[in-house]
Each structure stands twice: as C-alpha cells, then as structure tokens.
Enzyme design. Structure first.
Site, short mmCIF file in Angstrom:
data_model
loop_
_atom_site.label_atom_id
_atom_site.label_comp_id
_atom_site.label_asym_id
_atom_site.label_seq_id
_atom_site.Cartn_x
_atom_site.Cartn_y
_atom_site.Cartn_z
N LYS A 3 0.83 -1.21 0.00
CA LYS A 3 0.00 0.00 0.00
C LYS A 3 0.86 1.26 0.00
CE LYS A 3 -2.18 -0.82 3.89
NZ LYS A 3 -1.60 -2.09 4.35
N ARG A 50 -9.21 0.80 9.03
CA ARG A 50 -8.77 -0.56 9.36
C ARG A 50 -9.83 -1.31 10.14
NH1 ARG A 50 -2.90 0.62 9.11
NH2 ARG A 50 -1.67 -1.26 9.41
N ARG A 93 11.47 -6.52 5.54
CA ARG A 93 11.37 -5.06 5.68
C ARG A 93 12.16 -4.56 6.88
NH1 ARG A 93 5.36 -2.52 5.63
NH2 ARG A 93 5.31 -3.24 7.77
N ARG A 148 11.26 -3.27 9.80
CA ARG A 148 10.85 -2.10 10.56
C ARG A 148 10.79 -2.51 12.03
NH1 ARG A 148 5.34 0.26 8.32
NH2 ARG A 148 4.46 -0.75 10.13
N ARG A 193 -0.26 -8.81 13.91
CA ARG A 193 -0.84 -7.86 12.96
C ARG A 193 -1.65 -8.56 11.89
NH1 ARG A 193 4.33 -5.06 11.61
NH2 ARG A 193 3.26 -4.00 9.92
#
Ligand code: AMP
Length: 193
Positions: free
Chosen positions: A13, A88, A127, A129, A140
């Site tokens: 996204k 969300r 990623r 993060r 998540r």
C-alpha cells in the site's frame, strides 16, 4: 480522485500509494506515518499509540479517526487523496463515510492489493521495521483478518471495490492499480508517467 488502498500489512500500500501520489498529484495519507511522526515527536498521543503499535495491535479508533478528520479537512486534500492504512475497522469506515458526506466528497474507488499469506510474512520479515518482529507480524496479520478484511465486503456492497493482484513487478502492479482506478475525471490534473 478519492481513493482507499486496502490490503494486509506488507501488501505494498505504501509503495503504490507513493506512486499514485506522484501520478495523480494528490496527497497520500497514511495513518501509520502520522502515528510514527507522533511517536518520534514524543507527544502524549504518540506515547499512547506506541504501546499498541509495538504490540502489533490497533491504535484506538477515536485516535485515528481524529487524525484523519484533521488531515482531510486540510486544503491540500480538497482535490482528492489516497488513504493508506485507514480505515482498518468497521467503525473507522463508518466514521470516514460520515466525514466525507459532511465534506461533500464521496469516495471514487477502493483498491485491495491482494497478496498471499506466505508472501506477506516473507516481505514483512525482509522489511525490518521496528514493529516487524515475528511475534508482532503474527499479531498484525490476525488483527488484519479479524478487523480489516471484513471491510472488503463493506466496500464491495457499496460498489467501490476493485481487487488487484499485488504480486510481481512493481511497475506492472502500478499499471493494474491505475486501470482499477479508471480514467481521472477531467477536472483533475493528471501528471504524465
Ligand atoms: P502501518 O504503517 O499502516 O503498517 O501502521 C503501523 C501501525 O500503526 C499499525 O500496526 C497500527 O498499530 C497503527 N495503525 C496505523 N493505521 C491504523 C488505523 N487506521 N487504525 C488503528 N491503528 C493503526
């Protein structure tokens, strides 16, 4: 154009939203980015949000709805926007509908970037993060399935949903997203590729 980008964490996204912003010349608005900025500034809101974010859980609806309310009423969002990471939950989607009705700015399209579960985990692990540890990733994804995935039906029922395969070449995905959005109404200035 008023666009929502939906999809699991790691579905692309953010990346596709950036490209849309450059092509359509409208702001990309990411609640994740707004929240990370609040955390970095160590505001009261940021400190509270950080606890949920680090655990892979959602920040309270009223907090993110308040942020979006403030952001969408800023002048640069008047010609359109790309929402990335919001809504969300169902209450967030309902609040957004109410806000856009108040502003007289209906949504044009909701694009779901579809990426399989295994690929998502692979991408999130790569990623790196700070909230991308294996435990928070699992949390998540569960939160996504329980609270965000049902929004697909919410927008399908409203005739706004487009499903775009989010795997493969990034340029090809972007062209699919552009096709899903359809031609911009002539009142929008669309920048060349
Ligand atoms: P993102 O950058 O979109 O992956 O968001 C990072 C984190 O910020 C999420 O895992 C949530 O904890 C929080 N967050 C971002 N957007 C929302 C939202 N719309 N509602 C609740 N929490 C959010």
């Amino acid at each position: 154009m008023r666009i929502i980008l939906l999809g699991a964490p790691g579905s692309g996204k953010g990346t596709q939203g950036q490209r849309l912003m450059a092509r359509l010349n409208i702001p990309q608005i990411s609640t994740g980015d707004l929240l990370r900025a609040a955390v970095a500034e160590d505001t009261a809101l940021g400190r509270k949000a950080k606890v949920a974010m680090d655990a892979g859980q959602l920040v309270a609806d009223e907090v993110v709805i308040g942020m979006i309310d403030e952001r969408l009423t800023q002048s640069d969002a008047g010609d359109g926007f790309i929402l990335d990471g919001f809504p969300r939950t169902q209450p967030q989607a309902v609040a957004l509908d109410e806000l856009l009705r108040r502003l007289g700015q209906p949504l044009d399209r909701v694009v779901n970037l579809e990426v399989g579960g295994e690929e998502i985990v692979k991408r999130l692990l790569a990623r790196g993060r700070s909230d991308d540890s294996e435990t928070t990733i699992r949390e998540r994804l569960e939160v996504y399935t329980a609270h965000t995935k049902p929004l697909l039906d919410y927008y399908r029922e409203r005739g706004l949903l487009a499903i775009v395969p989010g795997v493969g070449d990034m340029d090809a995905i972007f062209e699919r997203v552009m096709t899903a959005i359809g031609p911009a109404p002539s009142r929008y200035h669309v920048l060349p590729a």
